[in-house]
Every structure is written in structure tokens, then in C-alpha cells.
Motif scaffolding. Structure first.
Motif, PDB file in Angstrom:
ATOM      1  N   GLU A 130       0.793  -1.223   0.000  1.00 45.39           N
ATOM      2  CA  GLU A 130       0.000   0.000   0.000  1.00 45.39           C
ATOM      3  C   GLU A 130       0.828   1.276   0.000  1.00 45.39           C
ATOM      4  O   GLU A 130       0.382   2.300  -0.521  1.00 45.39           O
ATOM      5  CB  GLU A 130      -0.985   0.003   1.189  1.00 45.39           C
ATOM      6  CG  GLU A 130      -0.411   0.455   2.525  1.00 45.39           C
ATOM      7  CD  GLU A 130       0.295  -0.655   3.290  1.00 45.39           C
ATOM      8  OE1 GLU A 130       0.685  -0.405   4.442  1.00 45.39           O
ATOM      9  OE2 GLU A 130       0.452  -1.754   2.745  1.00 45.39           O
ATOM     10  N   GLU A 265      -9.037   8.832  -7.809  1.00 44.42           N
ATOM     11  CA  GLU A 265      -8.825   7.584  -7.082  1.00 44.42           C
ATOM     12  C   GLU A 265      -8.500   7.796  -5.609  1.00 44.42           C
ATOM     13  O   GLU A 265      -8.449   6.841  -4.844  1.00 44.42           O
ATOM     14  CB  GLU A 265      -7.743   6.743  -7.747  1.00 44.42           C
ATOM     15  CG  GLU A 265      -6.351   7.328  -7.790  1.00 44.42           C
ATOM     16  CD  GLU A 265      -5.380   6.394  -8.503  1.00 44.42           C
ATOM     17  OE1 GLU A 265      -4.578   5.751  -7.806  1.00 44.42           O
ATOM     18  OE2 GLU A 265      -5.431   6.306  -9.740  1.00 44.42           O
ATOM     19  N   ALA A 267      -9.190   8.851  -1.670  1.00 44.72           N
ATOM     20  CA  ALA A 267     -10.344   8.648  -0.792  1.00 44.72           C
ATOM     21  C   ALA A 267     -11.290   9.849  -0.874  1.00 44.72           C
ATOM     22  O   ALA A 267     -10.853  10.977  -1.102  1.00 44.72           O
ATOM     23  CB  ALA A 267      -9.869   8.443   0.645  1.00 44.72           C
ATOM     24  N   GLY A 297     -12.055   6.607  -4.852  1.00 49.04           N
ATOM     25  CA  GLY A 297     -11.651   5.443  -4.090  1.00 49.04           C
ATOM     26  C   GLY A 297     -12.503   5.343  -2.833  1.00 49.04           C
ATOM     27  O   GLY A 297     -13.590   5.937  -2.742  1.00 49.04           O
ATOM     28  N   PHE A 298     -12.007   4.617  -1.846  1.00 46.90           N
ATOM     29  CA  PHE A 298     -12.775   4.381  -0.626  1.00 46.90           C
ATOM     30  C   PHE A 298     -12.018   4.921   0.588  1.00 46.90           C
ATOM     31  O   PHE A 298     -10.803   5.140   0.526  1.00 46.90           O
ATOM     32  CB  PHE A 298     -13.045   2.889  -0.444  1.00 46.90           C
ATOM     33  CG  PHE A 298     -13.868   2.295  -1.561  1.00 46.90           C
ATOM     34  CD1 PHE A 298     -15.247   2.300  -1.488  1.00 46.90           C
ATOM     35  CD2 PHE A 298     -13.254   1.764  -2.686  1.00 46.90           C
ATOM     36  CE1 PHE A 298     -16.010   1.768  -2.517  1.00 46.90           C
ATOM     37  CE2 PHE A 298     -14.003   1.227  -3.718  1.00 46.90           C
ATOM     38  CZ  PHE A 298     -15.386   1.232  -3.635  1.00 46.90           C
ATOM     39  N   CYS A 300     -10.475   3.869   3.036  1.00 45.99           N
ATOM     40  CA  CYS A 300      -9.736   2.763   3.651  1.00 45.99           C
ATOM     41  C   CYS A 300      -8.320   2.771   3.099  1.00 45.99           C
ATOM     42  O   CYS A 300      -8.045   3.431   2.094  1.00 45.99           O
ATOM     43  CB  CYS A 300     -10.404   1.413   3.361  1.00 45.99           C
ATOM     44  SG  CYS A 300     -10.379   0.943   1.625  1.00 45.99           S
ATOM     45  N   ILE A 302      -5.435   1.499   0.967  1.00 48.60           N
ATOM     46  CA  ILE A 302      -5.520   0.829  -0.326  1.00 48.60           C
ATOM     47  C   ILE A 302      -5.120  -0.638  -0.189  1.00 48.60           C
ATOM     48  O   ILE A 302      -4.151  -0.960   0.506  1.00 48.60           O
ATOM     49  CB  ILE A 302      -4.640   1.561  -1.363  1.00 48.60           C
ATOM     50  CG1 ILE A 302      -4.885   0.997  -2.757  1.00 48.60           C
ATOM     51  CG2 ILE A 302      -3.183   1.516  -1.011  1.00 48.60           C
ATOM     52  CD1 ILE A 302      -4.309   1.858  -3.850  1.00 48.60           C
ATOM     53  N   GLU A 308      -5.904  -4.140  -5.338  1.00 51.45           N
ATOM     54  CA  GLU A 308      -6.015  -2.687  -5.370  1.00 51.45           C
ATOM     55  C   GLU A 308      -6.902  -2.212  -6.514  1.00 51.45           C
ATOM     56  O   GLU A 308      -7.486  -1.133  -6.448  1.00 51.45           O
ATOM     57  CB  GLU A 308      -4.631  -2.046  -5.483  1.00 51.45           C
ATOM     58  CG  GLU A 308      -3.944  -2.293  -6.815  1.00 51.45           C
ATOM     59  CD  GLU A 308      -2.545  -1.708  -6.859  1.00 51.45           C
ATOM     60  OE1 GLU A 308      -2.190  -0.944  -5.953  1.00 51.45           O
ATOM     61  OE2 GLU A 308      -1.815  -2.025  -7.811  1.00 51.45           O
ATOM     62  N   TYR A 311     -10.257  -1.088  -5.698  1.00 46.93           N
ATOM     63  CA  TYR A 311     -10.318   0.201  -4.997  1.00 46.93           C
ATOM     64  C   TYR A 311     -10.521   1.351  -5.982  1.00 46.93           C
ATOM     65  O   TYR A 311     -11.106   2.379  -5.639  1.00 46.93           O
ATOM     66  CB  TYR A 311      -9.021   0.388  -4.214  1.00 46.93           C
ATOM     67  CG  TYR A 311      -8.858   1.722  -3.520  1.00 46.93           C
ATOM     68  CD1 TYR A 311      -9.293   1.895  -2.208  1.00 46.93           C
ATOM     69  CD2 TYR A 311      -8.263   2.809  -4.161  1.00 46.93           C
ATOM     70  CE1 TYR A 311      -9.139   3.108  -1.554  1.00 46.93           C
ATOM     71  CE2 TYR A 311      -8.107   4.026  -3.521  1.00 46.93           C
ATOM     72  CZ  TYR A 311      -8.541   4.171  -2.224  1.00 46.93           C
ATOM     73  OH  TYR A 311      -8.392   5.363  -1.585  1.00 46.93           O
TER      74      TYR A 311
END
Length: 330
Positions: A130, A265, A267, A297-298, A300, A302, A308, A311
Motif C-alpha cells: 500500500e 482515485e 479517498a 476510491g474508498f 480505507c 488501499i 487494489e 479500490y
């Protein structure tokens, strides 16, 4: 005369570094393994052989040192271009970036400036742990005095890097790692810089504005092509310089289309998409026919390696957000 060959983004970055160092003896390059080995992604291949160890400097494994030395060099008239091997390793240099590089002009009332560039691979998609795939551009865009630039193609990487090196103030230059070798273009080595602080309109449209940057533009453009088959005419804008933001281009596009989806991408929470959505709500609210949506993205860390890709925003999610905005189903 033979036709010029297409090159990748990493080759375009290398070409820009060669050109900048050739044209300006004050430009120096430093970082981990950037000299003898040519960098972890080979972006600095050939520089050491051509310009020597006084201008192409291998450093210890110490991002704090790399950033701090760059600030000192810049304050004394050099133009350092420092490489951090991955964005996840850049945080050790934040003290120097936030407390010194970004404030030097203000602190000295213009007597000193900080013409440094900090380059680092940006974003996911290379199937690594990550720390090697982070998209934390919002951290730097929040800091007054830092300029944040993210190219999305070989040509823009060449022109924007030349502009960043020539700029009298610090630039964070984020290079989308999954575009390093996946896209090729003809890039004339003409020494022509592209304008900083300017968005690029990659596709004209009337129905919906899609705003993105970096590697996410690949999926954004693919989504625009698919949506065209459904009768949705998308305008696609490459932000390119995230800070300072070219608000005029974004507002003009949304005033024309009345609808907007922002794709990145990183968060979603406190991210650049939220800033752009707030800007459009404040300055183009009466032109909007639907709320601005984000595809991101989220919130969290990655995921590791090949997971990935789950994500990252994909073409399907971008298309669905566009359909929702067009139908008012948000």
C-alpha cells in the motif's frame, strides 16, 4: 525525414529532465538510486553519465534529508529536482515542505524563493504494497504556497515538468505510476513548457462535465466514449494543476453543461473532489441542473497487490454516476 517514435510517460519525463539540465546549469537532480541506477522506474537513466555526479546526486535512504537539502539548494539559487521513490515515503519530508518550502517567499517578504520540484510516483495500479500506491494529493493541495501538478499523458508530463522546473516556487509533481509505460505518444523535444495552473479540455461536450486528473483520466475518457453511444455528450476536463485550481475553466464548462461528475482515485473524505464540488456549488449553483457527484476510491487503506484494482474508480461506476446525474437520480 523519419517519423518520430512514440514514447512512454517515463521516457517523456526523462526527456524533460535532460532538456532542463541542458538548458539551465542551475538545475540539479537528487534522490535515492537516481544516479548510477537511473531511478526505481528508470526516469533518470543517462543523466549521471551526461551531467556528472555534481549535478546528479545519489542520496542516502532518507526522505527528510532529500527534502531539506532541496529547500537549502533552492534558497541559494539552484533549481533542485528531487525524487521520492514512492508517494507513501514522502511524509518524512512534510516538515520541510509545510514549514519551510511553502513559506520561504512569504517569510522573507520575497527576498528568497524556493524553486524546487519534488517528483514522486502517484496512485495505484502497479500491484505493490500500500505504501507504493497512495493518492494523497489533498494533503499538499491544502498547504498554501505549494503547487500540485499531476500529468496524465507523456506530452503533458514533458511540458508540465519543464514548467515546474522553471517555476520560482515549490512544485509537488505527482507522476501516475500506472501510466508510466501503458500510454505512448509522440513528444517533440522542443523545450516548450505547458502552462501551469490551467485545465485542459480533452473532449468537448454539451450534456455533462467529467472532471478528473492523473491516471483516472483513462477510465474517464473511456466512460465518455461509452456514454456517447447512449446519447450523453460529455465534456472531459483534465485538471492537471490541482493547486492553484483553474476555476474559470471548470465553472465555464459546468455553466455550459449544467451537470458534473468528478472522478479521482483518492479517498472521498476531504478530498479534491469535495473541494471542486463546493466551488461549483458556490459559483455555478444556478447553472447546475443536478447535484455534483463524485466517483472515487474508498475511505480505507488501499488494498495489497492485485486487489487494489477493486479500490479504483472503473468505467462502469463512472458511467452509472453520469446516468444518475442526467436522470436526476442522485
Amino acid at each position: 525525414m523519419s517519423e518520430q517514435a512514440s514514447i512512454s510517460m517515463v521516457e517523456a519525463i526523462n526527456l524533460a529532465l535532460h532538456r532542463a539540465m541542458q538548458d539551465d546549469p542551475d538545475v540539479v537532480v537528487l534522490g535515492e538510486d537516481i544516479g548510477t541506477n537511473g531511478g526505481v522506474f528508470r526516469a533518470t537513466v543517462g543523466l549521471h553519465e551526461r551531467f556528472g555526479f555534481r549535478r546528479v546526486m545519489d542520496t542516502p535512504l532518507a526522505e527528510t534529508l532529500i527534502t531539506g537539502i532541496s529547500v537549502g539548494m533552492a534558497a541559494q539559487g539552484l533549481k533542485p529536482v528531487a525524487e521520492i521513490q514512492f508517494m507513501g515515503f514522502i511524509y518524512a519530508g512534510m516538515e520541510h515542505l509545510v514549514s519551510h518550502a511553502s513559506r520561504l517567499r512569504s517569510r522573507t517578504r520575497g527576498r528568497l524563493s524556493c524553486p524546487m520540484v519534488l517528483r514522486t510516483p502517484h496512485g495505484a495500479g502497479i500491484h505493490a504494497p500500500e505504501h507504493h500506491g497512495e493518492s494523497t494529493e489533498a494533503l499538499f493541495a491544502h498547504v498554501p504556497g505549494l503547487r500540485v501538478v499531476i500529468p496524465s499523458s507523456p506530452r503533458r508530463a514533458y511540458g508540465l515538468l519543464l514548467a515546474a522546473i522553471a517555476n520560482p516556487d515549490p512544485v509537488i509533481f505527482l507522476e501516475p505510476a500506472r501510466l508510466y509505460r501503458s500510454v505512448q505518444q509522440v513528444v517533440p523535444d522542443d523545450g516548450q513548457a505547458l502552462a501551469l495552473d490551467t485545465c485542459f479540455t480533452l473532449r468537448e461536450g454539451q450534456d455533462l462535465t467529467l472532471i478528473s486528473w492523473g491516471a483516472a483520466l483513462k477510465e474517464t475518457l473511456e466512460a465518455a466514449a461509452l456514454l456517447a453511444g447512449e446519447g450523453i455528450d460529455c465534456e472531459v476536463i483534465d485538471v492537471a494543476t490541482l493547486k492553484p485550481l483553474d476555476t474559470e475553466t471548470l465553472i465555464a464548462s459546468v455553466c455550459k453543461t449544467g451537470r458534473c461528475v468528478v472522478v479521482h482515485e483518492a479517498a472521498p473524505s476531504y478530498g479534491p473532489g469535495a473541494e471542486i464540488a463546493a466551488l461549483l456549488q458556490e459559483q455555478a449553483m444556478y447553472a447546475l441542473q443536478a447535484p455534483v457527484l463524485r466517483v472515487t476510491g474508498f475511505d480505507c487503506v488501499i488494498p495489497y497487490a492485485r486487489q487494489e484494482m477493486a479500490y479504483l474508480p472503473d468505467v462502469g461506476s463512472i458511467c452509472q454516476a453520469a446516468r444518475n446525474v442526467m436522470q436526476g437520480d442522485v
